[in-house]
Design a protein around this motif. Structure first.
Motif, PDB file in Angstrom:
ATOM      1  N   ALA A  52       0.851  -1.188   0.000  1.00  0.00           N
ATOM      2  CA  ALA A  52       0.000   0.000   0.000  1.00  0.00           C
ATOM      3  C   ALA A  52       0.889   1.241   0.000  1.00  0.00           C
ATOM      4  N   MET A  54       0.752   5.877   0.314  1.00  0.00           N
ATOM      5  CA  MET A  54      -0.017   7.091   0.609  1.00  0.00           C
ATOM      6  C   MET A  54      -0.379   7.755  -0.705  1.00  0.00           C
ATOM      7  N   SER A  55      -1.617   8.231  -0.796  1.00  0.00           N
ATOM      8  CA  SER A  55      -2.072   8.828  -2.045  1.00  0.00           C
ATOM      9  C   SER A  55      -1.623  10.282  -2.201  1.00  0.00           C
ATOM     10  N   SER A  58       1.546  14.393   3.062  1.00  0.00           N
ATOM     11  CA  SER A  58       0.974  14.465   4.403  1.00  0.00           C
ATOM     12  C   SER A  58       1.640  15.595   5.165  1.00  0.00           C
ATOM     13  N   VAL A  68      -0.896   6.169   7.682  1.00  0.00           N
ATOM     14  CA  VAL A  68      -1.952   5.424   7.006  1.00  0.00           C
ATOM     15  C   VAL A  68      -1.648   5.416   5.507  1.00  0.00           C
ATOM     16  N   ASP A  70      -3.165   4.614   2.351  1.00  0.00           N
ATOM     17  CA  ASP A  70      -4.569   4.460   1.974  1.00  0.00           C
ATOM     18  C   ASP A  70      -4.836   3.816   0.621  1.00  0.00           C
ATOM     19  N   VAL A  71      -3.848   3.720  -0.246  1.00  0.00           N
ATOM     20  CA  VAL A  71      -4.057   3.085  -1.545  1.00  0.00           C
ATOM     21  C   VAL A  71      -3.469   1.677  -1.487  1.00  0.00           C
ATOM     22  N   ASN A  81      -5.390  -3.112   6.602  1.00  0.00           N
ATOM     23  CA  ASN A  81      -6.543  -2.217   6.664  1.00  0.00           C
ATOM     24  C   ASN A  81      -6.107  -0.829   6.187  1.00  0.00           C
ATOM     25  N   ARG A  82      -6.597  -0.407   5.022  1.00  0.00           N
ATOM     26  CA  ARG A  82      -6.186   0.875   4.438  1.00  0.00           C
ATOM     27  C   ARG A  82      -6.760   2.084   5.172  1.00  0.00           C
ATOM     28  N   HIS A  83      -7.702   1.879   6.053  1.00  0.00           N
ATOM     29  CA  HIS A  83      -8.282   2.983   6.819  1.00  0.00           C
ATOM     30  C   HIS A  83      -7.489   3.269   8.093  1.00  0.00           C
ATOM     31  N   THR A  84      -6.873   2.235   8.654  1.00  0.00           N
ATOM     32  CA  THR A  84      -6.122   2.406   9.906  1.00  0.00           C
ATOM     33  C   THR A  84      -4.613   2.352   9.706  1.00  0.00           C
ATOM     34  N   GLY A  85      -4.149   1.760   8.589  1.00  0.00           N
ATOM     35  CA  GLY A  85      -2.717   1.592   8.358  1.00  0.00           C
ATOM     36  C   GLY A  85      -2.119   0.407   9.097  1.00  0.00           C
TER      37      GLY A  85
END
Length: 177
Positions: A52, A54-55, A58, A68, A70-71, A81-85
């Motif tokens: 994964a 980061m999109s 930050s 996190v 997210d992608v 889990n892409r929502h929590t990292g």
């Protein structure tokens, strides 16, 4: 030579030759599909792996802040889990984890955490236009363990994390054994 033709005739009679072509050395290259009893199917191994990134860039992460990613591009085994990292180990074993952080003009330290223990850390001081730092750890993790990357718990860094098409801030891992 006659024996070779008899063997080829028998193989073609017992099997279904789907392709055949003459090689540069004058021999035949034959692909054979066997008709009849097949060996019992072996159990497939379960692949556990994730990747994964980061999109977006930050803002400066705070002390101890979890990153996190997210992608999600790969998540075999469903542990990331892409929502929590957080990657939650679906199976006990030896895992490899790699994280890469891209910074602009900044300095930061990051830690790989297994549950509440630091297993790896990186540090980058960059006063130029941009650089990356990466870390790799090999961990014996148990089913249910939580693995994640965070900003260092006591070191206050400066500057922003970058992640775009020119270089990503990433987190990945896989079950080795």
């Amino acid at each position: 030579m006659l024996i070779s033709w008899i063997v080829i005739f028998c193989v073609v009679t017992v099997a279904d030759a789907t392709t055949s072509c003459r090689t540069a050395d004058g021999q035949y290259d034959v692909t054979v599909n066997f008709r009849g009893k097949h060996e019992p199917k072996t159990r497939k191994s379960t692949v556990i792996a994730f990747y994964a990134f980061m999109s977006l860039r930050s803002a400066k992460p705070g002390i101890g802040q979890r990153l996190v990613f997210d992608v999600m591009k790969t998540n075999e085994g469903g542990g990331y889990n892409r929502h929590t990292g957080v990657f939650t180990c679906p199976k006990t074993g030896i895992y490899v984890f790699v994280w890469v952080v891209r910074l602009g003009s900044a300095y930061h330290s990051f830690e790989l955490m297994v549950n509440n223990s630091v297993y790896g850390s990186t540090y980058l001081y960059n006063h130029a236009t941009g650089s990356s730092v990466s870390g790799t750890v090999v961990v014996h993790a148990s089913e249910g363990d939580s693995i994640y990357v965070r900003a260092h718990s006591t070191h206050k860094g400066t500057g922003e994390l970058n992640s775009n098409i020119h270089g990503r801030t990433t987190f990945s891992g896989w079950l080795l054994n």
